[in-house]
Every structure is written in structure tokens, then in C-alpha cells.
Enzyme design. Structure first.
Site, PDB file in Angstrom:
ATOM      1  N   ASP A  32       0.851  -1.197   0.000  1.00  0.00           N
ATOM      2  CA  ASP A  32       0.000   0.000   0.000  1.00  0.00           C
ATOM      3  C   ASP A  32       0.885   1.245   0.000  1.00  0.00           C
ATOM      4  OD1 ASP A  32      -2.067   1.792   0.363  1.00  0.00           O
ATOM      5  OD2 ASP A  32      -2.373   1.312   2.498  1.00  0.00           O
ATOM      6  N   ASP A  36      -4.470   3.708   2.798  1.00  0.00           N
ATOM      7  CA  ASP A  36      -5.905   3.433   2.946  1.00  0.00           C
ATOM      8  C   ASP A  36      -6.161   1.977   3.335  1.00  0.00           C
ATOM      9  OD1 ASP A  36      -5.316   2.125   0.613  1.00  0.00           O
ATOM     10  OD2 ASP A  36      -6.852   3.107  -0.607  1.00  0.00           O
ATOM     11  N   ASP A  40      -1.956  -1.085  -3.763  1.00  0.00           N
ATOM     12  CA  ASP A  40      -2.197  -0.322  -4.992  1.00  0.00           C
ATOM     13  C   ASP A  40      -1.007  -0.466  -5.951  1.00  0.00           C
ATOM     14  OD1 ASP A  40      -0.259   1.416  -3.848  1.00  0.00           O
ATOM     15  OD2 ASP A  40      -1.862   2.403  -2.711  1.00  0.00           O
ATOM     16  N   ASP A 213      -9.264 -15.037 -17.203  1.00  0.00           N
ATOM     17  CA  ASP A 213     -10.101 -15.567 -16.127  1.00  0.00           C
ATOM     18  C   ASP A 213     -11.229 -16.442 -16.704  1.00  0.00           C
ATOM     19  OD1 ASP A 213     -10.792 -15.239 -13.192  1.00  0.00           O
ATOM     20  OD2 ASP A 213     -12.676 -14.527 -14.068  1.00  0.00           O
ATOM     21  N   GLU A 268      -7.086 -19.485 -17.349  1.00  0.00           N
ATOM     22  CA  GLU A 268      -7.619 -20.208 -16.194  1.00  0.00           C
ATOM     23  C   GLU A 268      -8.747 -21.107 -16.701  1.00  0.00           C
ATOM     24  OE1 GLU A 268      -9.649 -19.512 -11.836  1.00  0.00           O
ATOM     25  OE2 GLU A 268     -10.425 -18.523 -13.600  1.00  0.00           O
TER      26      GLU A 268
HETATM   27  O1  TEU Z   1     -11.926 -18.084 -10.516  1.00  0.00           O
HETATM   28  C1  TEU Z   1     -12.744 -19.029 -11.146  1.00  0.00           C
HETATM   29  C2  TEU Z   1     -13.098 -20.186 -10.334  1.00  0.00           C
HETATM   30  O2  TEU Z   1     -13.702 -21.081 -10.901  1.00  0.00           O
HETATM   31  C3  TEU Z   1     -12.713 -20.213  -8.878  1.00  0.00           C
HETATM   32  O3  TEU Z   1     -12.939 -18.956  -8.401  1.00  0.00           O
HETATM   33  C4  TEU Z   1     -13.493 -21.167  -8.023  1.00  0.00           C
HETATM   34  O4  TEU Z   1     -14.789 -21.339  -8.500  1.00  0.00           O
HETATM   35  C5  TEU Z   1     -13.637 -20.621  -6.638  1.00  0.00           C
HETATM   36  O5  TEU Z   1     -12.450 -19.990  -6.247  1.00  0.00           O
HETATM   37  C6  TEU Z   1     -13.925 -21.723  -5.664  1.00  0.00           C
HETATM   38  O6  TEU Z   1     -13.707 -21.203  -4.383  1.00  0.00           O
HETATM   39  C7  TEU Z   1     -11.726 -16.866 -11.116  1.00  0.00           C
HETATM   40  C8  TEU Z   1     -10.930 -15.965 -10.212  1.00  0.00           C
HETATM   41  O7  TEU Z   1      -9.677 -16.528  -9.982  1.00  0.00           O
HETATM   42  C9  TEU Z   1     -11.714 -15.718  -8.951  1.00  0.00           C
HETATM   43  O8  TEU Z   1     -11.003 -14.947  -8.030  1.00  0.00           O
HETATM   44  C10 TEU Z   1     -13.000 -15.035  -9.319  1.00  0.00           C
HETATM   45  O9  TEU Z   1     -13.806 -14.896  -8.182  1.00  0.00           O
HETATM   46  C11 TEU Z   1     -13.751 -15.807 -10.381  1.00  0.00           C
HETATM   47  O10 TEU Z   1     -12.936 -16.229 -11.462  1.00  0.00           O
HETATM   48  C12 TEU Z   1     -14.817 -14.943 -10.989  1.00  0.00           C
HETATM   49  O11 TEU Z   1     -14.221 -13.969 -11.795  1.00  0.00           O
END
Ligand code: TEU
Length: 540
Positions: A32, A36, A40, A213, A268
Site C-alpha cells: 500500500d 488506505d 495499490d 479468467d 484459467e
Molecule cells: O476463478 C474461477 C473459479 O472457478 C474459482 O474462483 C473457483 O470457482 C472458486 O475460487 C472456488 O472457491 C476466477 C478468479 O480466480 C476468482 O477470483 C474469481 O472470483 C472468479 O474467477 C470470478 O471472476
């Protein structure tokens, strides 16, 4: 395509991401600059030299875009701007320039499956059934019985449908995650174009790539069929796997590859098997890399890791696809915590736990950084952090993932390098053991976890066998995992003892000891005895 012992014989020099160590920065919790209590971009920038010292090659920075923070940034309301909480575009440009000067690449998060419900696109979509952006999201008419359009469940509340009824316009909209994260409709060409533009925006600013993601979510079966009843309780985001996504990925790949400077996408793909994940590399024309999640959930047992490695090789090698390895991230308990909890469930007493916990995490670090593939280190793992115990009143995440997101301690002072003033606290409680497990204290101690990560990363860099080399599993005693990495006449063996007892490994006695997880200066020869929870790298 045939895979030679080292690398695709026909592919020329290996791309940078295959030899790189990635480091995941979760910006809210990294550092940070303005007091706050939330990290960041300037905070990240001020610690880039620390990361260069550690030896990492690339940063993946979790979302810092404009967001109402319903999912702490994974709910984006403007893909092409920095949320004021984190800084501004000029600060980001400075961060990229600084990182590049220090020899590190910068990969940013891209969230294409859904936007925030506050994104102007969704606000317009909600304004009427005939609005310009209505078809940018997934809408379905209600049935007379009032039930949601199918049985899909959302990720964070397995009792909740992945649908919310929008009263003003009388239709359901789809959200694989929170209702504040409506899914984009990638069947709509304008969505594809708009999202491609968001990639161009950041590529033009000089980012080296994207962590995409939930990338397997951007194609949906147009019939939106029920998930099989026997999979009830599994969120649809872990099951969504349809052919149209692959065509969309080929377009994304062409776009990113059209830029000079070797840009990349690591996706991912949150599916349950490595076989399923492997298909998202396509024929070398989809994702450059994909996260391989089964190892992230594997228990700390030699046999289970051997199976993960064999599964990964079986799924990826025939495609010439390059593996990734992840032990921890911002969505799951840290690996040290997972292994400790499993050991406690198996009856490990407190005394043994105190002895073994750190040793196991050290052996895991050597494993992560010496397997064949690209390792991703989650911020704080290099300090040996465990998850924080978050009191109920301070829990904030809808997915219950706060423990692994505790702020990173930078020094032994009371606030551990977080410049919070009177009455301000960090957004989550500090990570545990922060008086001892912080950057300054560990940097001054050659015995620390931090120095083990640094030494192991340096060894990787010095030995092409550990980055480019072939991989062969070795015959080992029970509870031990061993593999040989070989390249251009050099061969090193990695031996990892997953047990709490010393194990005889006289087959390697007399080998040159290059690295030991428990000894900063292991000059000399391996004596043939692998200590409890010890990992070594030897040259025979
Ligand atoms: O995660 C996708 C996901 O499938 C995981 O989040 C899983 O379902 C979850 O962590 C189970 O606890 C990605 C990101 O890494 C995550 O931080 C987001 O919340 C999610 O996508 C939505 O964008």
C-alpha cells in the site's frame, strides 16, 4: 507433432514464458502506498526491485480495473481504466516501464466471462428488452412454474441458481458467479469485437500478456442444457466445456500473436481433469499456457504427485503443450496451510506439526521450481506464509477466500510496512507470524524460506536442464518422488522426501549436492540419506 526430450524440435528457440518463473501479485494485499489499507499499483511499483532480487521473470497482476469490488476486482465495470483505489493509467504505465527495465514481464488479468452489473453495457442491457446492449448478456424468458431456466448453480453459493430474475424487464440473466457478475454473451459479434478491443488497449500499452479468467466460460451450449443430476452441487463454471470456445480462443490467439514482442495468454481453465484442460492448448493455436489445477488440489503424498505428473505428461506431451504448475493462488488456501490441515486430520500432533510444517513447504518449493513446466509462485509463498485466521466480523469475500488474501508483511514493525494511520486498518488482518515472516527479516537470514526460493530460482536459471531439460521419473523408495532433468549432456536429479522419516537413497550417494531445502550452503556430496521432508538437487 512429436515431442523430443527437450522441446518441440521444429519450433525454434523456446518462447520466454516456457522458461519463466511467474509471480502472482494480488494488488489489494501486496503493498500500500497511500495508507488506505488496500494495496495499490504504486505499492507494487515500489517493491519491483524486491521481486527482481528474488529472480522472478514475470508478474501476473490480478485485476486493478474499475470495479465496484463485489468480487474484489473480478467484477469489472471498465476494462480500459484503473480503479482509483489502485491508481491511474499513468501509474500503470510507469509500473510496466519499471518492470521491463528490471528485466521482468508484466501479464495482467482479463475477465472475459462476465462484467460487473455496474458496467455501462449491463446497465444499458437492463434498461429495456430492446436496448442496444440487451443481447450482450444471456437472457431467458420465465417459465410459468417460476423456476430458473436450468439447474446450473453459481460458484459461490451452491444452493443458489446461476440465474437472477430481472423484475423490470421480466427475464432471467445468467451469472456463473455472483449475481453482480452477469455473463457476457459471446455469441453476439459486438461482444467479441468489444472484448478484442480491450485486449488491444492493453497490448498497445505494452503488457506482455494476459491471464484469462474463467476462459473456458466464453462459449456456452446454446441450448443451455441442465447439468447432469449426478453432478449436482458442482458449480457450472467447473463443468462448462463446449466446442465453440475453441474457435473463440483461436481468434484471441491470432490477435495476441499479431503483436510484436512475444505476447501470451495463460488461461484459467477451471475444469476437473488435466485431459480436459489440455484441449485448450488446441493444436498450438489456442492458449499459450493453461493452469493445471489437479496438482493444486493434490495432497502432499509422493504417489499422488507421481500420478499428477504422469497425468500431465500424458495429456500435454502428445500435443507438444507446455505444462504449468501452481501450488497456491488467491482462490484457495495456501499450500502450506492445506498440507498442515491434512496432516492434522491424519492425526499429526502439534509437536510434529511444528517441526514438519515449514519443512514440507520448503520441499514443495523445490518441487514447484524444478518440475518440467512453468511455475507460478503466489505472493507470500516465498515467505512461507500460512493463511490468516479471519474473525467473522472481518470476512468480506463472497467465496470465503479471505485467509489466503491476507496482506503481505514487509518488515517487523508494528504495521509491517503498511502505512496505515490512526483508525485505519488493512482491508484484511495481516498474515500470521508477520514478526518473523516478513521480507526484511527473511532477507537478512540465509536460512529463510525467502532465500530458499531465491536460490532455487537462481539454480533454475543457471541450469538449462531445469528449464528446458527432459523429464524422467526415477525408481524411488516409498514416500519419495525422484526425477531426472537432462539437457545437452547435463543431468540433475531432484529427490523429494514426502515423509517425516529419513529415507535411504544410497543409489545417489556421492553425487554432487547442488541444492538442499534445509541447508543454505550444502557444498559437498550427497551422503545417500534423504532427511525427513527434505528435497535435494544432485548431479550424478
Ligand atoms: O476463478 C474461477 C473459479 O472457478 C474459482 O474462483 C473457483 O470457482 C472458486 O475460487 C472456488 O472457491 C476466477 C478468479 O480466480 C476468482 O477470483 C474469481 O472470483 C472468479 O474467477 C470470478 O471472476
Amino acid at each position: 507433432m512429436t515431442v523430443s526430450g527437450t522441446h518441440r524440435a521444429d519450433a525454434g528457440p523456446a518462447p520466454w514464458w516456457e522458461g519463466a518463473v511467474f509471480y502472482q501479485v494480488y494488488p489489494r494485499s501486496f503493498a500500500d502506498s497511500d495508507g488506505d489499507g488496500v494495496g495499490d499499483l504504486a505499492g507494487i511499483r515500489s517493491h519491483l526491485a524486491d521481486l527482481a532480487w528474488l529472480g522472478v521473470d514475470a508478474l501476473w497482476i490480478s485485476p486493478f480495473f474499475r470495479s465496484p469490488m463485489a468480487d474484489f476486482g473480478y467484477d469489472v465495470s471498465d476494462y480500459c481504466d484503473v480503479d482509483p483505489l489502485f491508481g491511474d493509467l499513468a501509474e500503470f504505465d510507469g509500473l510496466v516501464a519499471d518492470a521491463h527495465r528490471l528485466g521482468m514481464r508484466v501479464v495482467i488479468d482479463w475477465v472475459p466471462n462476465h462484467t460487473s452489473d455496474q458496467h455501462p453495457w449491463f446497465l444499458d442491457a437492463c434498461s429495456s428488452r430492446t436496448s442496444a446492449h440487451r443481447n450482450w448478456y444471456v437472457w431467458r424468458d420465465p417459465d410459468p412454474d417460476g423456476r430458473p431456466p436450468n439447474n446450473w448453480v453459481s460458484a459461490f453459493d451452491l444452493d443458489a441458481p446461476a440465474w437472477t430474475f430481472h423484475e423490470p424487464t421480466g427475464q432471467w440473466y445468467l451469472h456463473l458467479f455472483e449475481s453482480a457478475q452477469p455473463d457476457l454473451n459471446w455469441d453476439e459479434p459486438d461482444v467479441v469485437e468489444a472484448m478484442h478491443d480491450t485486449l488491444r488497449f492493453w497490448l498497445d500499452r505494452g503488457v506482455d500478456g494476459f491471464r484469462a479468467d474463467v476462459i473456458h466460460g466464453i462459449g456456452k451450449d446454446p441450448r443451455l442444457p441442465d447439468d447432469p443430476p449426478e453432478l449436482a452441487g458442482i458449480p457450472h463454471c467447473a463443468l462448462n466445456d463446449v466446442p465453440v470456445t475453441h474457435a473463440r480462443l483461436r481468434d484471441l490467439r491470432s490477435l495476441v500473436d499479431s503483436y510484436p514482442g512475444d505476447r501470451m495468454i495463460v488461461g484459467e481453465v477451471f475444469l476437473m481433469t488435466t485431459d480436459a484442460v489440455a484441449t485448450y492448448y488446441g493444436d498450438g493455436d489456442e492458449l499459450h499456457l493453461a493452469f493445471n489445477f489437479p496438482p493444486l488440489f493434490a495432497p502432499w503424498l509422493a504417489d499422488r504427485w507421481r500420478a499428477c505428473i504422469e497425468d500431465t505428461r500424458g495429456a500435454l506431451d502428445p500435443r507438444g503443450a507446455w505444462p504449468t504448475w501452481v501450488l497456491s493462488n488467491h482462490d484457495n488456501p495456501r499450500h502450506r496451510t492445506r498440507y498442515d490441515r491434512a496432516a492434522a486430520r491424519a492425526g499429526e500432533d502439534a509437536h510434529t506439526a511444528a517441526r514438519r510444517s515449514e519443512a514440507r513447504a520448503r520441499a514443495a518449493a523445490v518441487l514447484l521450481l524444478t518440475l518440467r513446466g512453468t511455475p507460478f509462485v503466489y505472493q507470500g509463498d516465498e515467505l512461507g506464509l500460512t493463511d490468516a485466521d479471519i474473525p467473522d466480523v472481518r470476512r468480506v469475500d463472497p467465496g470465503g477466500r479471505d485467509g489466503c488474501r491476507a496482506p503481505i508483511p514487509w518488515d517487523p514493525s508494528t504495521a509491517h510496512g503498511w502505512p496505515v494511520g490512526d483508525g485505519v486498518q488493512t482491508w484484511l488482518p495481516m498474515a500470521p507470524e508477520a514478526d518473523a515472516r516478513n521480507r526484511v527479516t527473511e532477507r537478512a537470514d540465509l536460512l529463510s524460506m525467502l532465500h530458499l526460493y531465491r536460490r532455487t530460482i537462481a539454480l533454475r536459471r543457471a541450469l538449462p536442464a531445469l528449464t528446458r531439460g527432459s523429464f524422467t521419473l526415477l525408481e524411488t523408495p516409498p514416500g519419495v518422488l525422484g526425477y531426472r532433468r537432462a539437457h545437452s549432456g547435463d543431468a540433475v536429479d531432484v529427490l523429494i522426501n514426502f515423509t517425516g522419516e529419513a529415507v535411504d537413497f544410497s543409489a545417489a550417494a556421492g553425487a554432487e549436492l547442488l541444492l538442499a531445502s534445509d541447508d543454505p550452503d550444502p557444498a559437498g556430496r550427497f551422503d545417500g540419506l534423504l532427511g525427513s521432508d527434505q528435497a535435494v538437487v544432485v548431479r550424478r
